[in-house]
Design a protein around this motif. Structure first.
Motif, PDB file in Angstrom:
ATOM      1  N   VAL A 105       0.837  -1.205   0.000  1.00 25.71           N
ATOM      2  CA  VAL A 105       0.000   0.000   0.000  1.00 25.71           C
ATOM      3  C   VAL A 105       0.871   1.254   0.000  1.00 25.71           C
ATOM      4  CG1 VAL A 105      -1.749   1.274   1.279  1.00 25.71           C
ATOM      5  CG2 VAL A 105      -1.889  -1.212   1.133  1.00 25.71           C
ATOM      6  N   SER A 106       1.923   1.249   0.808  1.00 29.58           N
ATOM      7  CA  SER A 106       2.799   2.422   0.897  1.00 29.58           C
ATOM      8  C   SER A 106       3.489   2.710  -0.431  1.00 29.58           C
ATOM      9  CB  SER A 106       3.832   2.211   1.998  1.00 29.58           C
ATOM     10  OG  SER A 106       3.226   2.099   3.269  1.00 29.58           O
ATOM     11  N   LEU A 107       3.930   1.667  -1.121  1.00 29.33           N
ATOM     12  CA  LEU A 107       4.619   1.868  -2.395  1.00 29.33           C
ATOM     13  C   LEU A 107       3.680   2.433  -3.453  1.00 29.33           C
ATOM     14  CD1 LEU A 107       6.797  -1.368  -2.536  1.00 29.33           C
ATOM     15  CD2 LEU A 107       7.625   0.968  -2.284  1.00 29.33           C
ATOM     16  N   LEU A 108       2.443   1.954  -3.476  1.00 27.24           N
ATOM     17  CA  LEU A 108       1.463   2.503  -4.421  1.00 27.24           C
ATOM     18  C   LEU A 108       1.225   3.992  -4.181  1.00 27.24           C
ATOM     19  CD1 LEU A 108      -1.274  -0.297  -4.693  1.00 27.24           C
ATOM     20  CD2 LEU A 108       0.084   0.654  -6.567  1.00 27.24           C
ATOM     21  N   LEU A 109       1.005   4.343  -2.921  1.00 28.89           N
ATOM     22  CA  LEU A 109       0.744   5.742  -2.585  1.00 28.89           C
ATOM     23  C   LEU A 109       1.985   6.605  -2.784  1.00 28.89           C
ATOM     24  CD1 LEU A 109      -1.424   5.242   0.635  1.00 28.89           C
ATOM     25  CD2 LEU A 109      -2.212   5.826  -1.664  1.00 28.89           C
ATOM     26  N   LEU A 110       3.158   6.044  -2.485  1.00 27.29           N
ATOM     27  CA  LEU A 110       4.393   6.815  -2.638  1.00 27.29           C
ATOM     28  C   LEU A 110       4.657   7.156  -4.093  1.00 27.29           C
ATOM     29  CD1 LEU A 110       6.952   7.997  -1.382  1.00 27.29           C
ATOM     30  CD2 LEU A 110       8.019   5.748  -1.599  1.00 27.29           C
ATOM     31  N   GLY A 111       4.484   6.191  -4.987  1.00 23.64           N
ATOM     32  CA  GLY A 111       4.684   6.472  -6.399  1.00 23.64           C
ATOM     33  C   GLY A 111       3.727   7.526  -6.924  1.00 23.64           C
ATOM     34  N   SER A 112       2.460   7.461  -6.494  1.00 23.66           N
ATOM     35  CA  SER A 112       1.480   8.455  -6.934  1.00 23.66           C
ATOM     36  C   SER A 112       1.831   9.845  -6.407  1.00 23.66           C
ATOM     37  CB  SER A 112       0.083   8.050  -6.448  1.00 23.66           C
ATOM     38  OG  SER A 112      -0.259   6.761  -6.921  1.00 23.66           O
ATOM     39  N   THR A 113       2.244   9.918  -5.150  1.00 26.55           N
ATOM     40  CA  THR A 113       2.566  11.217  -4.553  1.00 26.55           C
ATOM     41  C   THR A 113       3.809  11.825  -5.191  1.00 26.55           C
ATOM     42  OG1 THR A 113       1.661  10.376  -2.472  1.00 26.55           O
ATOM     43  CG2 THR A 113       2.886  12.426  -2.368  1.00 26.55           C
ATOM     44  N   MET A 114       4.798  11.007  -5.511  1.00 23.62           N
ATOM     45  CA  MET A 114       5.982  11.510  -6.200  1.00 23.62           C
ATOM     46  C   MET A 114       5.623  12.085  -7.573  1.00 23.62           C
ATOM     47  SD  MET A 114       8.887  11.522  -4.716  1.00 23.62           S
ATOM     48  CE  MET A 114       9.509  11.047  -3.108  1.00 23.62           C
ATOM     49  N   GLY A 115       4.653  11.473  -8.234  1.00 23.35           N
ATOM     50  CA  GLY A 115       4.185  12.021  -9.496  1.00 23.35           C
ATOM     51  C   GLY A 115       3.545  13.388  -9.323  1.00 23.35           C
ATOM     52  N   ILE A 116       2.807  13.570  -8.231  1.00 17.28           N
ATOM     53  CA  ILE A 116       2.215  14.890  -7.937  1.00 17.28           C
ATOM     54  C   ILE A 116       3.310  15.912  -7.670  1.00 17.28           C
ATOM     55  CG2 ILE A 116       0.765  16.150  -6.301  1.00 17.28           C
ATOM     56  CD1 ILE A 116      -0.847  13.591  -5.914  1.00 17.28           C
ATOM     57  N   LEU A 117       4.321  15.538  -6.914  1.00 19.30           N
ATOM     58  CA  LEU A 117       5.425  16.455  -6.633  1.00 19.30           C
ATOM     59  C   LEU A 117       6.146  16.875  -7.908  1.00 19.30           C
ATOM     60  CD1 LEU A 117       6.907  14.665  -3.485  1.00 19.30           C
ATOM     61  CD2 LEU A 117       6.016  16.990  -3.525  1.00 19.30           C
ATOM     62  N   ALA A 118       6.277  15.947  -8.846  1.00 13.05           N
ATOM     63  CA  ALA A 118       6.999  16.248 -10.081  1.00 13.05           C
ATOM     64  C   ALA A 118       6.221  17.165 -11.017  1.00 13.05           C
ATOM     65  CB  ALA A 118       7.346  14.951 -10.806  1.00 13.05           C
ATOM     66  N   SER A 119       4.915  17.187 -10.905  1.00  6.81           N
ATOM     67  CA  SER A 119       4.096  17.917 -11.880  1.00  6.81           C
ATOM     68  C   SER A 119       3.455  19.184 -11.342  1.00  6.81           C
ATOM     69  CB  SER A 119       2.989  16.994 -12.407  1.00  6.81           C
ATOM     70  OG  SER A 119       2.200  16.499 -11.328  1.00  6.81           O
ATOM     71  N   THR A 120       3.443  19.379 -10.023  1.00  4.54           N
ATOM     72  CA  THR A 120       2.726  20.519  -9.474  1.00  4.54           C
ATOM     73  C   THR A 120       3.472  21.829  -9.727  1.00  4.54           C
ATOM     74  OG1 THR A 120       1.706  21.408  -7.464  1.00  4.54           O
ATOM     75  CG2 THR A 120       3.839  20.340  -7.212  1.00  4.54           C
ATOM     76  N   THR A 121       2.725  22.921  -9.794  1.00  3.18           N
ATOM     77  CA  THR A 121       3.298  24.272  -9.892  1.00  3.18           C
ATOM     78  C   THR A 121       2.969  25.104  -8.656  1.00  3.18           C
ATOM     79  OG1 THR A 121       1.328  25.050 -11.075  1.00  3.18           O
ATOM     80  CG2 THR A 121       3.182  24.270 -12.407  1.00  3.18           C
ATOM     81  N   SER A 122       2.327  24.486  -7.675  1.00  3.00           N
ATOM     82  CA  SER A 122       1.939  25.190  -6.455  1.00  3.00           C
ATOM     83  C   SER A 122       2.855  24.776  -5.313  1.00  3.00           C
ATOM     84  CB  SER A 122       0.477  24.871  -6.097  1.00  3.00           C
ATOM     85  OG  SER A 122       0.160  25.335  -4.802  1.00  3.00           O
ATOM     86  N   PHE A 123       3.406  25.756  -4.612  1.00  2.00           N
ATOM     87  CA  PHE A 123       4.266  25.462  -3.479  1.00  2.00           C
ATOM     88  C   PHE A 123       3.470  24.787  -2.360  1.00  2.00           C
ATOM     89  CE2 PHE A 123       7.744  25.652  -0.697  1.00  2.00           C
ATOM     90  CZ  PHE A 123       8.834  26.178  -1.340  1.00  2.00           C
ATOM     91  N   ARG A 124       2.220  25.170  -2.180  1.00  2.00           N
ATOM     92  CA  ARG A 124       1.389  24.577  -1.133  1.00  2.00           C
ATOM     93  C   ARG A 124       1.135  23.096  -1.430  1.00  2.00           C
ATOM     94  NH1 ARG A 124      -2.886  28.114  -0.676  1.00  2.00           N
ATOM     95  NH2 ARG A 124      -1.941  29.106   1.137  1.00  2.00           N
ATOM     96  N   THR A 125       0.807  22.785  -2.683  1.00  2.00           N
ATOM     97  CA  THR A 125       0.602  21.381  -3.059  1.00  2.00           C
ATOM     98  C   THR A 125       1.883  20.585  -2.878  1.00  2.00           C
ATOM     99  OG1 THR A 125      -1.075  22.061  -4.668  1.00  2.00           O
ATOM    100  CG2 THR A 125      -0.151  19.853  -4.914  1.00  2.00           C
ATOM    101  N   PHE A 126       3.007  21.193  -3.235  1.00  2.00           N
ATOM    102  CA  PHE A 126       4.287  20.530  -3.056  1.00  2.00           C
ATOM    103  C   PHE A 126       4.539  20.213  -1.583  1.00  2.00           C
ATOM    104  CE2 PHE A 126       8.822  20.274  -2.410  1.00  2.00           C
ATOM    105  CZ  PHE A 126       9.294  19.585  -3.515  1.00  2.00           C
ATOM    106  N   SER A 127       4.277  21.165  -0.709  1.00  2.00           N
ATOM    107  CA  SER A 127       4.518  20.972   0.724  1.00  2.00           C
ATOM    108  C   SER A 127       3.626  19.877   1.294  1.00  2.00           C
ATOM    109  CB  SER A 127       4.302  22.279   1.480  1.00  2.00           C
ATOM    110  OG  SER A 127       5.188  23.284   1.036  1.00  2.00           O
ATOM    111  N   ILE A 128       2.338  19.917   0.959  1.00  2.00           N
ATOM    112  CA  ILE A 128       1.404  18.910   1.477  1.00  2.00           C
ATOM    113  C   ILE A 128       1.789  17.518   0.979  1.00  2.00           C
ATOM    114  CG2 ILE A 128      -0.999  18.142   1.423  1.00  2.00           C
ATOM    115  CD1 ILE A 128      -1.811  21.091   1.280  1.00  2.00           C
TER     116      ILE A 128
END
Length: 548
Positions: A105-128
């Motif tokens: 479960v952790s690996l699935l969520l970690l991969g998805s979250t890393m994708g969000i970090l790579a694509s976001t343009t918002s500092f707040r989204t990056f921090s969360i």
């Protein structure tokens, strides 16, 4: 077949901890880029600098960097608190549902979250998103220990812990090296590509009109994309070898409950009666619903049992000594997060070169673990183990003292050059220089020695204690109890260091002073643990003499 499954599970756990620890290196590898005005991230402010200015000016750039550094400091503090929260909540859950299931479960969520970090343009989204990454990270070590506890024999535990620690430091080393190489490649591509705008011309900063990938400082995104994709590998391995283990367990269970046919040659009534009774008992097999209900009852009892073991261990001095030493060593481990920034500001290295220094730090850990983290260390007498651990802590103290002396000399040099009145005492040098100065190569060598001395005291003693005294029902809970207090202190440390002005030598003197204290306390703890062990051996020998 069992040996092959153990090898497969060991590879899967190695790959899991390797990729997770590698993902943790993404932020320190790209920290100078994330605080740059051309990072492609919008600050959570009513009037964002990147949207209100059209050209890069020194004033706007310095203002953005100071604000983004404060936000990064807040993010690191909150993310470390998220790890502490995960350690507090997830230990009993891991013991209840199993380490392998939690890792998937952790690996699935970690991969998805890393994708969000790579694509976001918002500092707040990056921090969360990064805070959530650290929350997921809190499950990894305890879940791996739980998987080791259920999958391997006790004699194999030290080797498995050494393998996991080796995976962690190899993940750090190769990740820093790979990320640094990627950043160098991105810089080279940016400077030599005919499609990139000239750096001498004024660049547009509006994030709405320009791509977040157009700036050289936005090349950090490829690092996070790589960390997102690589999580697929351990997920596949865990699914493959965990399913094989379950099939083997099921087949063994079926064989154990299969009725054994009694011999037809026994025709006497006296021998037939016991055989009939035995056959009746063997045919009394629980139904599927009964099995499910008993498993649910067992799962409910596991959490209570784990907390009972934890409560019992808190009455022992050895538990608290391991907890204190683990907490201090966790702060020393966290310095790896700031190694690139330290090398950039104090030794004037480039961002990519400073990132590779982190790989040298991790390489020292690898070498130490390859030498000690196996049966070699556990087979040593207790006193020899203590001597080894104390020697390593002295090495860390020596490294801290060396850097403090260098920073004092560095600050004295700056002061003397600014006032043009160099009246400092010079030892073994000329030209109005300083007392003690480290070259770049010597500083890198000290980082290697730091990593070599840190790994074994950090990984082996508390992990072996958790596996031995926690048992199958509380190994993850006991390991998380050690890390819970550690990450509470670490949250304050990361927040404090992130908020310091990293270009000042005085800031790093404070950091190394804290690290020196954190290196001295585990040294005392290991000596006390050895004293407790020797007293326990004496008591056991006296009891045996009384019995004789």
């Amino acid at each position: 077949n069992k040996e092959c499954q153990n090898i497969g599970m060991a590879i899967a756990l190695f790959a899991t901890y390797f990729t997770v620890m590698g993902s943790k290196c993404t932020l320190p590898s790209t920290l100078p880029m994330l605080t740059s005005i051309n990072s492609g991230l919008r600050l959570p402010l009513p009037l964002d600098i990147t949207s209100t200015t059209t050209t890069t000016t020194p004033s706007s750039s310095s203002l953005y960097e100071s604000l983004s550094q404060k936000l990064i400091a807040q993010t690191l503090g909150m993310s470390t608190m998220a790890i502490a929260t995960g350690k507090f909540l997830l230990g009993p859950i891991i013991d209840r549902y199993g380490g392998v299931a939690c890792l998937k479960v952790s690996l699935l969520l970690l991969g998805s979250t890393m994708g969000i970090l790579a694509s976001t343009t918002s500092f707040r989204t990056f921090s969360i998103s990064w805070i959530f990454v650290d929350f997921l990270f809190s499950t990894t070590w305890a879940a791996c220990l739980n998987a080791v506890r259920y999958s391997f024999h006790e004699s194999q535990w030290p080797q498995c812990i050494g393998l996991l620690a080796f995976a962690a430091r190899m993940g750090n080393a190769l990740s820093f090296l790979t990320f640094g190489s990627l950043l160098k490649w991105a810089q080279h591509r940016h400077y030599h590509s005919p499609f990139m705008p000239s750096l001498s011309s004024s660049s547009t900063l509006s994030s709405s009109s320009s791509s977040p990938f157009s700036s050289i400082n936005s090349s950090w995104r490829i690092v996070f994309w790589l960390a997102a994709v690589i999580q697929i590998v351990p997920l596949i391995l865990l699914q493959l070898f965990d399913s094989k283990t379950k099939k083997t367990t099921t087949n063994t269970t079926i064989k154990s409950i299969t009725p054994i046919p009694h011999s037809s040659s026994s025709s006497s009534p006296t021998s037939a009666a016991p055989a009939t009774a035995t056959t009746a008992k063997q045919r009394t097999i629980p139904t599927h619903s009964q099995t499910i209900s008993s498993q649910k009852r067992n799962n409910k009892n596991k959490k209570t049992f784990a907390l009972q073991i934890l409560r019992h261990q808190t009455t022992k001095p050895a538990f608290w000594l391991h907890l204190i030493s683990r907490s201090c060593l966790m702060i020393i481990a966290s310095f790896l997060l700031f190694v690139p920034s330290y090398m950039t500001h104090i030794f004037q290295m480039s961002n990519a070169s400073a990132t590779t220094v982190g790989s040298i730090y991790a390489t020292g850990c690898l070498l130490s673990l390859s030498i000690f983290a196996s049966q070699k260390f556990t087979n040593l007498p207790k006193r020899s183990q203590t001597i080894t651990l104390v020697s390593m802590m002295f090495t860390i103290l020596a490294c801290c003292l060396t850097h403090i002396l260098h920073l004092l000399s560095h600050s004295n040099n700056l002061a003397s050059s600014s006032t043009a009145s160099a009246s400092a005492t010079v030892l073994g040098g000329g030209g109005g220089s300083s007392v003690f100065v480290l070259s770049k190569s010597m500083s890198i060598l000290s980082m290697f020695a730091w990593g070599f001395a840190f790994a074994v005291p950090f990984y082996l003693p508390p992990s072996l204690y958790a596996l031995k005294h926690g048992g199958k029902g509380s190994s993850a809970t006991l390991a998380d109890a050690f890390d819970l207090v550690a990450f509470l202190f670490l949250a304050a440390f990361n927040y404090y260091v992130s908020g310091l002005p990293h270009h000042l030598s005085a800031s790093w003197i404070k950091v190394f002073s804290i690290l020196s204290v954190c290196g001295f306390i585990p040294l005392v703890c290991f000596l006390l643990l050895n004293s407790i062990h020797e007293k326990g051996v004496v008591v056991e020998e006296e009891e045996e003499d009384e019995e004789l």
